[in-house]
Design a protein around this motif. Structure first.
Motif, PDB file in Angstrom:
ATOM      1  N   ASP A  32      -0.503   8.963   2.921  1.00 36.46           N
ATOM      2  CA  ASP A  32      -0.557   7.550   2.824  1.00 36.46           C
ATOM      3  C   ASP A  32       0.452   6.835   2.760  1.00 36.46           C
ATOM      4  O   ASP A  32       0.558   5.455   3.287  1.00 36.46           O
ATOM      5  CB  ASP A  32      -1.610   7.120   1.566  1.00 36.46           C
ATOM      6  CG  ASP A  32      -3.078   7.833   1.917  1.00 36.46           C
ATOM      7  OD1 ASP A  32      -3.535   8.128   3.121  1.00 36.46           O
ATOM      8  OD2 ASP A  32      -3.876   7.963   0.865  1.00 36.46           O
TER       9      ASP A  32
ATOM     10  N   HIS B 131      -6.876  11.222   8.040  1.00 41.42           N
ATOM     11  CA  HIS B 131      -5.500  11.475   8.074  1.00 41.42           C
ATOM     12  C   HIS B 131      -5.058  11.672   9.673  1.00 41.42           C
ATOM     13  O   HIS B 131      -4.056  11.174  10.292  1.00 41.42           O
ATOM     14  CB  HIS B 131      -4.941  12.430   7.220  1.00 41.42           C
ATOM     15  CG  HIS B 131      -4.816  11.964   5.860  1.00 41.42           C
ATOM     16  ND1 HIS B 131      -3.862  11.030   5.329  1.00 41.42           N
ATOM     17  CD2 HIS B 131      -5.760  12.149   4.698  1.00 41.42           C
ATOM     18  CE1 HIS B 131      -4.101  10.492   4.299  1.00 41.42           C
ATOM     19  NE2 HIS B 131      -5.154  11.604   3.635  1.00 41.42           N
TER      20      HIS B 131
ATOM     21  N   GLU C 195      -5.818   8.677  11.765  1.00 41.66           N
ATOM     22  CA  GLU C 195      -4.921   7.493  11.388  1.00 41.66           C
ATOM     23  C   GLU C 195      -3.467   7.821  12.034  1.00 41.66           C
ATOM     24  O   GLU C 195      -2.832   6.971  12.765  1.00 41.66           O
ATOM     25  CB  GLU C 195      -4.782   7.554  10.037  1.00 41.66           C
ATOM     26  CG  GLU C 195      -4.139   6.245   9.383  1.00 41.66           C
ATOM     27  CD  GLU C 195      -4.255   6.021   8.034  1.00 41.66           C
ATOM     28  OE1 GLU C 195      -4.421   4.974   7.722  1.00 41.66           O
ATOM     29  OE2 GLU C 195      -3.973   6.973   7.332  1.00 41.66           O
TER      30      GLU C 195
ATOM     31  N   ALA D 151      -7.461   5.427  -4.696  1.00 45.09           N
ATOM     32  CA  ALA D 151      -7.053   6.066  -3.474  1.00 45.09           C
ATOM     33  C   ALA D 151      -8.009   5.448  -2.317  1.00 45.09           C
ATOM     34  O   ALA D 151      -7.543   5.198  -0.982  1.00 45.09           O
ATOM     35  CB  ALA D 151      -7.269   7.608  -3.495  1.00 45.09           C
TER      36      ALA D 151
ATOM     37  N   THR E 297       0.940  -1.141   0.058  1.00 48.53           N
ATOM     38  CA  THR E 297       0.009   0.057  -0.191  1.00 48.53           C
ATOM     39  C   THR E 297       0.849   1.207  -0.016  1.00 48.53           C
ATOM     40  O   THR E 297       0.690   2.106  -0.614  1.00 48.53           O
ATOM     41  CB  THR E 297      -1.085  -0.089   1.265  1.00 48.53           C
ATOM     42  OG1 THR E 297      -1.674  -1.087   1.014  1.00 48.53           O
ATOM     43  CG2 THR E 297      -1.549   1.031   1.276  1.00 48.53           C
TER      44      THR E 297
ATOM     45  N   CYS F 241       1.114   4.015  -2.876  1.00 50.24           N
ATOM     46  CA  CYS F 241       0.862   5.536  -2.677  1.00 50.24           C
ATOM     47  C   CYS F 241       1.967   6.356  -3.046  1.00 50.24           C
ATOM     48  O   CYS F 241       1.747   7.467  -3.683  1.00 50.24           O
ATOM     49  CB  CYS F 241       0.468   5.598  -1.124  1.00 50.24           C
ATOM     50  SG  CYS F 241      -0.941   4.816  -0.820  1.00 50.24           S
TER      51      CYS F 241
ATOM     52  N   CYS G 100      -6.701   2.099  -1.076  1.00 51.64           N
ATOM     53  CA  CYS G 100      -5.358   2.093  -0.524  1.00 51.64           C
ATOM     54  C   CYS G 100      -5.889   2.561   0.908  1.00 51.64           C
ATOM     55  O   CYS G 100      -5.279   1.709   2.039  1.00 51.64           O
ATOM     56  CB  CYS G 100      -4.542   3.230  -1.020  1.00 51.64           C
ATOM     57  SG  CYS G 100      -3.318   3.616  -0.242  1.00 51.64           S
ATOM     58  N   ARG G 101      -6.695   3.529   1.256  1.00 50.94           N
ATOM     59  CA  ARG G 101      -7.072   3.774   2.565  1.00 50.94           C
ATOM     60  C   ARG G 101      -7.877   2.647   3.442  1.00 50.94           C
ATOM     61  O   ARG G 101      -7.629   2.541   4.391  1.00 50.94           O
ATOM     62  CB  ARG G 101      -7.623   5.267   2.703  1.00 50.94           C
ATOM     63  CG  ARG G 101      -6.950   6.287   2.296  1.00 50.94           C
ATOM     64  CD  ARG G 101      -7.779   7.617   2.394  1.00 50.94           C
ATOM     65  NE  ARG G 101      -7.050   8.427   1.961  1.00 50.94           N
ATOM     66  CZ  ARG G 101      -7.310   9.260   0.690  1.00 50.94           C
ATOM     67  NH1 ARG G 101      -8.305   8.931   0.054  1.00 50.94           N
ATOM     68  NH2 ARG G 101      -6.616  10.336   0.081  1.00 50.94           N
TER      69      ARG G 101
ATOM     70  N   MET H 175      -5.138   0.037   4.581  1.00 52.85           N
ATOM     71  CA  MET H 175      -4.609   0.845   5.846  1.00 52.85           C
ATOM     72  C   MET H 175      -5.769   0.589   6.985  1.00 52.85           C
ATOM     73  O   MET H 175      -4.984   0.124   8.122  1.00 52.85           O
ATOM     74  CB  MET H 175      -4.082   1.927   5.703  1.00 52.85           C
ATOM     75  CG  MET H 175      -2.695   2.058   4.733  1.00 52.85           C
ATOM     76  SD  MET H 175      -1.902   3.557   4.656  1.00 52.85           S
ATOM     77  CE  MET H 175      -2.975   4.480   3.539  1.00 52.85           C
TER      78      MET H 175
END
Length: 193
Positions: free
Chosen positions: A40, A91, A94, A175, A18, A22, A178-179, A182
């Motif tokens: 990310d 973000h 996280e 995107a 990931t 990114c 990807c998030r 995570m």
């Protein structure tokens, strides 16, 4: 992280892949997307480093403190970016979760024998862990629903309204994926602390 080695290595692979993806997304022509992809990537590689099984490599306590500083700076950047839109708040959460996990990991070696004497582990405040688990579970479910393909949009596709001209790094569903990866990683890491 403490726990079985095989799932930990799968988590390392997921988070590192990931983070690498990114980095590729940072080639976007849109500045906001480049910044988000950079954040990310930092999170992905940081999670990969945290997920390495402790039987293979146990970093010194100062490395966790350094990680907490890096993710704290990422959190401040997320807070600053949140002024422009609430989509940046993820973000911030996280990065806060990463600071929390790094702080718990930094305290873990020093409190090893004291944890057994007092009858509780070093997993940090359970309320905060529970709140983070609830947040990331909700985020996973919401993002997963957003990724489910819906009814085909009229004019979409290869000859559509400009969607085909966007680069693969500019596609919002990538995107989100990807998030999502995570956030799933966070769901795996939080209870294992």
């Amino acid at each position: 992280m403490h726990g079985p080695a095989s799932p930990a290595w799968l988590l390392v692979a997921l988070c590192a892949a990931t983070g690498a993806y990114c980095l590729l997304r940072m080639r976007s022509g849109v500045e906001d997307q480049r910044r988000a992809a950079g954040g990310d990537a930092v999170m992905g590689f940081g999670m990969a480093a945290m997920a390495v099984p402790s039987a293979v490599f146990t970093p010194p306590a100062w490395a966790w403190a350094g990680g907490a500083v890096v993710f704290g700076a990422a959190g401040l950047r997320g807070l600053w970016a949140a002024r422009a839109g609430r989509r940046h708040l993820h973000h911030l959460v996280e990065a806060g979760a990463m600071v929390y996990m790094a702080a718990v990991m930094a305290a873990s070696p020093a409190a090893g024998s004291a944890a057994h004497v007092h009858g509780h582990g070093t997993s940090g405040p359970p309320v905060l862990t529970g709140a983070l688990l609830l947040y990331f579970a909700g985020y996973v479910l919401l993002t997963g629903v957003r990724l489910i393909p819906g009814v085909a949009v009229a004019g979409g596709g290869a000859g559509g309204d400009g969607a085909a001209t966007a680069g693969w790094g500019d596609r919002p569903e990538l995107a989100r994926a990807c998030r999502l990866a995570m956030a799933i990683g966070m769901l795996a890491m939080l209870p294992a602390m």
